[in-house]
Design an enzyme around this catalytic site. Structure first.
Site, PDB file in Angstrom:
ATOM      1  N   HIS A 196      14.742  62.700   6.600  1.00  0.00           N
ATOM      2  CA  HIS A 196      15.308  61.706   7.481  1.00  0.00           C
ATOM      3  C   HIS A 196      14.522  60.297   7.727  1.00  0.00           C
ATOM      4  O   HIS A 196      15.103  59.106   7.257  1.00  0.00           O
ATOM      5  CB  HIS A 196      15.670  61.998   8.789  1.00  0.00           C
ATOM      6  CG  HIS A 196      16.857  63.098   8.909  1.00  0.00           C
ATOM      7  ND1 HIS A 196      18.211  62.895   8.392  1.00  0.00           N
ATOM      8  CD2 HIS A 196      16.859  64.560   9.105  1.00  0.00           C
ATOM      9  CE1 HIS A 196      18.893  64.163   8.452  1.00  0.00           C
ATOM     10  NE2 HIS A 196      18.053  65.014   8.990  1.00  0.00           N
ATOM     11  N   HIS A 201      28.546   4.620  -2.055  1.00  0.00           N
ATOM     12  CA  HIS A 201      28.352   6.112  -1.259  1.00  0.00           C
ATOM     13  C   HIS A 201      27.230   6.918  -1.573  1.00  0.00           C
ATOM     14  O   HIS A 201      27.453   7.889  -2.146  1.00  0.00           O
ATOM     15  CB  HIS A 201      29.571   6.724  -1.245  1.00  0.00           C
ATOM     16  CG  HIS A 201      29.683   7.722   0.139  1.00  0.00           C
ATOM     17  ND1 HIS A 201      29.262   9.010   0.004  1.00  0.00           N
ATOM     18  CD2 HIS A 201      30.272   7.763   1.152  1.00  0.00           C
ATOM     19  CE1 HIS A 201      29.378   9.688   1.279  1.00  0.00           C
ATOM     20  NE2 HIS A 201      29.898   8.847   1.923  1.00  0.00           N
TER      21      HIS A 201
END
Length: 465
Positions: A290, A368
């Site tokens: 685990h 821009h």
């Protein structure tokens, strides 16, 4: 072919029994969950009924099983439940539970699988987006002989090898190539314990709910009836008969000759479900447990999250285009300086990918902005819309006789600038079939594989007057 997320159709039956380590009576059931909810345990016995998401970072203990916690709420021994959910390919489910750990039942995941199957598995609308791992991942503990390897593959498959240096259990191997076989080949396999460990576990207030009905007990040497009686007394159970025996103390044969290895694969599938993200890869685990299962799950989860954060998508912008600019002009009415798509490199019935090469000569850069040229966000949206329009018009006869008018734009986000020298890639996908001339699409703009803008579009296709 895309795969959909899955949940269950209706609440399952209540599963009742005692917890393996606590020995207390517990009830648990599965409930449907919404798309992208994941797997959550809900402690209905606690105030406020807190939920704990089943993901690796919430793991709080792996000493004898896998436990997760969030603040004061905790659920232990979740691996068999998680394995059943993962083995059936379920993505979203809520587990209601009224105590600290699920019932151990027969020590396998068989009863959890049965409950889920009886509740019914159903597809949801959202796609199950697998993460395809493209590099080898590893974890090892040389001192304990533990090794994990994940290599890229087109599906998820698991293989385990166990070796306890046991006179009873030889080295064993188990694999699960096709999870469609999980129900019959993995789910029924019980957990196991060596008799020499029983006394330690009992003395440390564990396995209070254990029995020969819920675990295979393996005796390396003959165990006396006196020792069995002592262990039974510590566990608060009636004495068991088994003195003088060695080997597998349980009555009856193993389901499979390599049942212990198959159970370790069952545990691995459950612990790796804590990755919390569907992924593909071929995994080999030597001497899994685990703690190492969860450590490897953390490695996989961290790898995926890092890659997702990078969010780089590969496009082959140099391949022969499906449509060049001249063919685009035959479909679209737009012309200089408002045609914002140079070529189409991919196109199907529902998906299209277009390309725009930005240079300083674009007219909008002059104003821009003169000292810091940036492509206006509205023009990124327009370019995505034009790309989507090509997809729509390509689905009608005589496209030059039709126009696409956008009715609504939603959920627009700008994440980065587009500047001279960038190659913009526009990916548009229909989210619903065209109905009565109305089409809905999701669009993204990429630069170097990263999303710089995105939005959702609703448009109407009409015949020109």
């Amino acid at each position: 072919m895309s795969e959909k997320q899955k949940t269950i159709k209706e609440p399952s039956v209540w599963l009742k029994g005692c917890g393996l380590h606590t020995g207390v009576e517990v009830e648990m059931r599965f409930l449907p969950a919404s798309e992208n909810a994941g797997i959550k345990f809900k402690r209905i016995d606690l105030e406020g009924q807190p939920s704990i998401k089943a993901v690796a970072e919430n793991v709080c203990d792996t000493s004898r099983s896998t436990a997760i916690a969030d603040k004061d709420a905790k659920v232990g021994t979740i691996e068999h439940v998680m394995s059943a959910i993962s083995g059936l390919g379920i993505d979203n489910v809520i587990i209601e539970i009224n105590n600290l750990e699920p019932p151990i039942l027969d020590g396998s995941s068989k009863e959890f699988v049965k409950a889920l199957m009886e509740a019914g598995i159903q597809e949801q609308e959202a796609e199950k987006n697998y993460f395809s791992i493209s590099e080898t991942l590893t974890y090892s503990n040389p001192e304990k002989g533990i090794e994990y390897t994940l290599v890229p593959d087109e599906k998820l498959s698991l293989s385990v090898m166990i070796d306890y240096n046991s006179k009873v259990l030889a080295s064993q191997f188990a694999e699960c190539e096709e999870f469609k076989d999980y129900q019959t080949q993995i789910a029924p396999c019980k957990t196991f314990v060596f008799s020499k460990d029983l006394l330690f576990l009992a003395e440390h207030n564990l396995i209070k709910g254990g029995s020969l009905d819920s675990a295979l007990v393996i005796a390396e040497d003959e165990i006396s009836q006196q020792e069995i009686d002592r262990i039974a007394s510590l566990l608060g159970k009636k004495s068991l008969q088994g003195g003088g025996k060695k080997g597998i103390l349980n009555d009856g044969d193993l389901i499979f000759q390599n049942e212990p290895a198959r159970h370790k694969l069952l545990d691995l599938a459950g612990d790796l479900a804590l990755v919390g993200i569907p992924f593909k890869g071929k995994i080999f685990a030597k001497r899994p447990g685990h703690f190492s299962n969860v450590e490897f799950a953390k490695i996989i989860r961290q790898h995926i999250k890092a890659k997702q954060k990078d969010n780089r998508v590969e496009f082959d912008i140099y391949k022969t285009p499906v449509l060049d600019v001249n063919k685009i002009k035959q479909i679209m009415p737009h012309r200089y300086p408002f045609l914002l798509v140079d070529k189409i490199i991919e196109m199907s019935k529902t998906v299209i990918v277009g390309v725009k090469n930005l240079t300083y000569n674009e007219s909008f850069f002059q104003g821009h902005f003169p000292t810091e040229p940036v492509m206006p966000g509205v023009l990124q949206i327009e370019a995505m819309a034009q790309t989507g329009g090509i997809l729509v018009l390509n689905n009608v006869d005589e496209p030059e006789r039709y126009s696409t008018y956008f009715l609504k734009i939603d959920k627009v986000k700008f994440k980065s600038k587009a500047v001279p020298g960038d190659v913009l890639v526009f990916r548009l996908e229909m989210t619903e079939p065209i109905r009565r001339g109305i089409v809905m699409m999701k669009g993204q703009t990429f630069v170097d594989g990263h999303v710089i803008s995105e939005g959702e579009f609703t448009a109407m296709v009409t015949k020109n007057k």
